[in-house]
Every structure is written in structure tokens, then in C-alpha cells.
Write a protein that holds these residues in place. Structure first.
Motif, PDB file in Angstrom:
ATOM      1  N   MET A 148       0.850  -1.172   0.000  1.00 25.74           N
ATOM      2  CA  MET A 148       0.000   0.000   0.000  1.00 25.74           C
ATOM      3  C   MET A 148       0.900   1.241   0.000  1.00 25.74           C
ATOM      4  O   MET A 148       1.807   1.350   0.810  1.00 25.74           O
ATOM      5  CB  MET A 148      -0.905  -0.017   1.242  1.00 25.74           C
ATOM      6  CG  MET A 148      -1.797   1.181   1.361  1.00 25.74           C
ATOM      7  SD  MET A 148      -2.885   1.175   2.818  1.00 25.74           S
ATOM      8  CE  MET A 148      -3.642  -0.408   2.727  1.00 25.74           C
ATOM      9  N   GLU A 164      -2.343   5.893  -0.743  1.00 28.55           N
ATOM     10  CA  GLU A 164      -3.467   4.987  -0.486  1.00 28.55           C
ATOM     11  C   GLU A 164      -3.748   4.887   1.007  1.00 28.55           C
ATOM     12  O   GLU A 164      -4.909   4.862   1.431  1.00 28.55           O
ATOM     13  CB  GLU A 164      -3.177   3.618  -1.080  1.00 28.55           C
ATOM     14  CG  GLU A 164      -3.167   3.623  -2.596  1.00 28.55           C
ATOM     15  CD  GLU A 164      -2.610   2.363  -3.219  1.00 28.55           C
ATOM     16  OE1 GLU A 164      -2.744   2.218  -4.438  1.00 28.55           O
ATOM     17  OE2 GLU A 164      -2.042   1.517  -2.494  1.00 28.55           O
ATOM     18  N   THR A 195      -7.231   2.113  -7.877  1.00 26.27           N
ATOM     19  CA  THR A 195      -6.494   0.953  -7.369  1.00 26.27           C
ATOM     20  C   THR A 195      -7.169   0.369  -6.137  1.00 26.27           C
ATOM     21  O   THR A 195      -7.348  -0.846  -6.025  1.00 26.27           O
ATOM     22  CB  THR A 195      -5.037   1.352  -7.040  1.00 26.27           C
ATOM     23  OG1 THR A 195      -4.406   1.821  -8.222  1.00 26.27           O
ATOM     24  CG2 THR A 195      -4.255   0.185  -6.470  1.00 26.27           C
ATOM     25  N   LEU A 196      -7.577   1.226  -5.219  1.00 28.32           N
ATOM     26  CA  LEU A 196      -8.239   0.771  -3.995  1.00 28.32           C
ATOM     27  C   LEU A 196      -9.583   0.109  -4.299  1.00 28.32           C
ATOM     28  O   LEU A 196      -9.947  -0.897  -3.679  1.00 28.32           O
ATOM     29  CB  LEU A 196      -8.411   1.931  -3.019  1.00 28.32           C
ATOM     30  CG  LEU A 196      -7.118   2.482  -2.423  1.00 28.32           C
ATOM     31  CD1 LEU A 196      -7.368   3.803  -1.713  1.00 28.32           C
ATOM     32  CD2 LEU A 196      -6.491   1.472  -1.483  1.00 28.32           C
ATOM     33  N   GLU A 242     -10.381  -1.401  -7.177  1.00 27.07           N
ATOM     34  CA  GLU A 242     -10.093  -2.672  -7.844  1.00 27.07           C
ATOM     35  C   GLU A 242      -9.690  -3.758  -6.848  1.00 27.07           C
ATOM     36  O   GLU A 242      -9.975  -4.931  -7.051  1.00 27.07           O
ATOM     37  CB  GLU A 242      -8.992  -2.480  -8.887  1.00 27.07           C
ATOM     38  CG  GLU A 242      -9.460  -1.706 -10.107  1.00 27.07           C
ATOM     39  CD  GLU A 242      -8.331  -1.327 -11.049  1.00 27.07           C
ATOM     40  OE1 GLU A 242      -7.142  -1.452 -10.675  1.00 27.07           O
ATOM     41  OE2 GLU A 242      -8.643  -0.893 -12.176  1.00 27.07           O
ATOM     42  N   GLN A 243      -9.043  -3.354  -5.757  1.00 27.01           N
ATOM     43  CA  GLN A 243      -8.622  -4.304  -4.732  1.00 27.01           C
ATOM     44  C   GLN A 243      -9.732  -4.613  -3.731  1.00 27.01           C
ATOM     45  O   GLN A 243      -9.554  -5.447  -2.846  1.00 27.01           O
ATOM     46  CB  GLN A 243      -7.404  -3.750  -3.983  1.00 27.01           C
ATOM     47  CG  GLN A 243      -6.175  -3.618  -4.836  1.00 27.01           C
ATOM     48  CD  GLN A 243      -5.035  -2.932  -4.101  1.00 27.01           C
ATOM     49  OE1 GLN A 243      -5.159  -2.522  -2.947  1.00 27.01           O
ATOM     50  NE2 GLN A 243      -3.919  -2.798  -4.774  1.00 27.01           N
ATOM     51  N   LEU A 293     -10.856  -2.529  -1.471  1.00 27.79           N
ATOM     52  CA  LEU A 293     -10.571  -1.870  -0.198  1.00 27.79           C
ATOM     53  C   LEU A 293     -11.439  -0.641   0.040  1.00 27.79           C
ATOM     54  O   LEU A 293     -11.492  -0.115   1.154  1.00 27.79           O
ATOM     55  CB  LEU A 293      -9.087  -1.482  -0.129  1.00 27.79           C
ATOM     56  CG  LEU A 293      -8.103  -2.643  -0.311  1.00 27.79           C
ATOM     57  CD1 LEU A 293      -6.673  -2.139  -0.240  1.00 27.79           C
ATOM     58  CD2 LEU A 293      -8.356  -3.729   0.713  1.00 27.79           C
ATOM     59  N   GLU A 310     -12.377  -4.881   4.617  1.00 24.19           N
ATOM     60  CA  GLU A 310     -11.012  -5.307   4.277  1.00 24.19           C
ATOM     61  C   GLU A 310     -10.056  -4.108   4.226  1.00 24.19           C
ATOM     62  O   GLU A 310      -8.919  -4.197   4.667  1.00 24.19           O
ATOM     63  CB  GLU A 310     -11.009  -6.045   2.934  1.00 24.19           C
ATOM     64  CG  GLU A 310      -9.639  -6.515   2.504  1.00 24.19           C
ATOM     65  CD  GLU A 310      -8.998  -7.537   3.447  1.00 24.19           C
ATOM     66  OE1 GLU A 310      -7.768  -7.545   3.527  1.00 24.19           O
ATOM     67  OE2 GLU A 310      -9.727  -8.297   4.073  1.00 24.19           O
ATOM     68  N   GLN A 326      -6.691  -3.643   6.536  1.00 24.99           N
ATOM     69  CA  GLN A 326      -5.367  -3.393   5.991  1.00 24.99           C
ATOM     70  C   GLN A 326      -4.793  -2.064   6.488  1.00 24.99           C
ATOM     71  O   GLN A 326      -3.614  -1.960   6.768  1.00 24.99           O
ATOM     72  CB  GLN A 326      -5.394  -3.415   4.465  1.00 24.99           C
ATOM     73  CG  GLN A 326      -5.487  -4.813   3.934  1.00 24.99           C
ATOM     74  CD  GLN A 326      -5.084  -4.901   2.483  1.00 24.99           C
ATOM     75  OE1 GLN A 326      -4.357  -4.085   1.966  1.00 24.99           O
ATOM     76  NE2 GLN A 326      -5.580  -5.937   1.824  1.00 24.99           N
TER      77      GLN A 326
END
Length: 85
Positions: free
Chosen positions: A1, A5, A38-39, A41-42, A44, A77, A81
Motif C-alpha cells: 500500500m 493509499e 487501485t483501492l 479494484e482491490q 478496499l 477489508e 489493511q
């Protein structure tokens, strides 16, 4: 990360608009958009549009058109993280 992020997740304990997220993180919109992508897509982060009560599943094809009008919230999630970093 990445640090960006992490800073984004730090602000997403409650639903927040893109504009407020940009202001609070100090990230320019052009830098915030790819980090949020990105977050999302993950898994999060969750997105909401057209209002903070309507969750909208992430779709790559529509992301660019609505991202600046959307609201965001860290997923379970994402919070895990963030808190274990």
C-alpha cells in the motif's frame, strides 16, 4: 500500500465526497483518481453515486465519468489493511 493509499483510507471511516477527500488528503484530483481506482479494484474501498446512500459497484468503463461526483467509504477489508500497516 502506498503512502497516498494509506492517507486515503485514513479519511474513509465515514462516507466522504471526492472533493472533500481531495481537500483532506491534500491530493490533487489527478493524483487521487488513480489511487482510488487501485483501492476500488482491490476491494478496499466502496463507491457511492449519485448520493452517499446508493452504493455503486466499481465499473472500469464508467469510473472516469463519475468519480468526481462520487462518494467513498473504506470496506471492512480496507479498514483491516489500514489498521495493520
Amino acid at each position: 500500500m502506498t503512502d497516498a493509499e494509506f492517507d486515503i483510507l485514513d479519511e474513509l471511516y465515514f462516507v466522504i465526497s471526492f472533493a472533500d477527500l481531495s481537500r483532506k488528503t491534500g491530493l490533487a484530483p489527478a493524483a487521487l483518481e488513480p489511487a482510488l481506482r487501485t483501492l476500488l479494484e482491490q476491494g478496499l474501498v466502496r463507491s457511492y453515486w449519485p448520493d452517499p446512500d446508493t452504493e455503486l459497484a466499481y465499473e472500469e468503463s464508467s469510473y472516469g465519468a463519475i468519480v468526481r461526483d462520487s462518494f467513498f467509504l473504506a470496506s471492512k477489508e480496507g479498514l483491516l489493511q489500514h489498521n495493520t500497516r
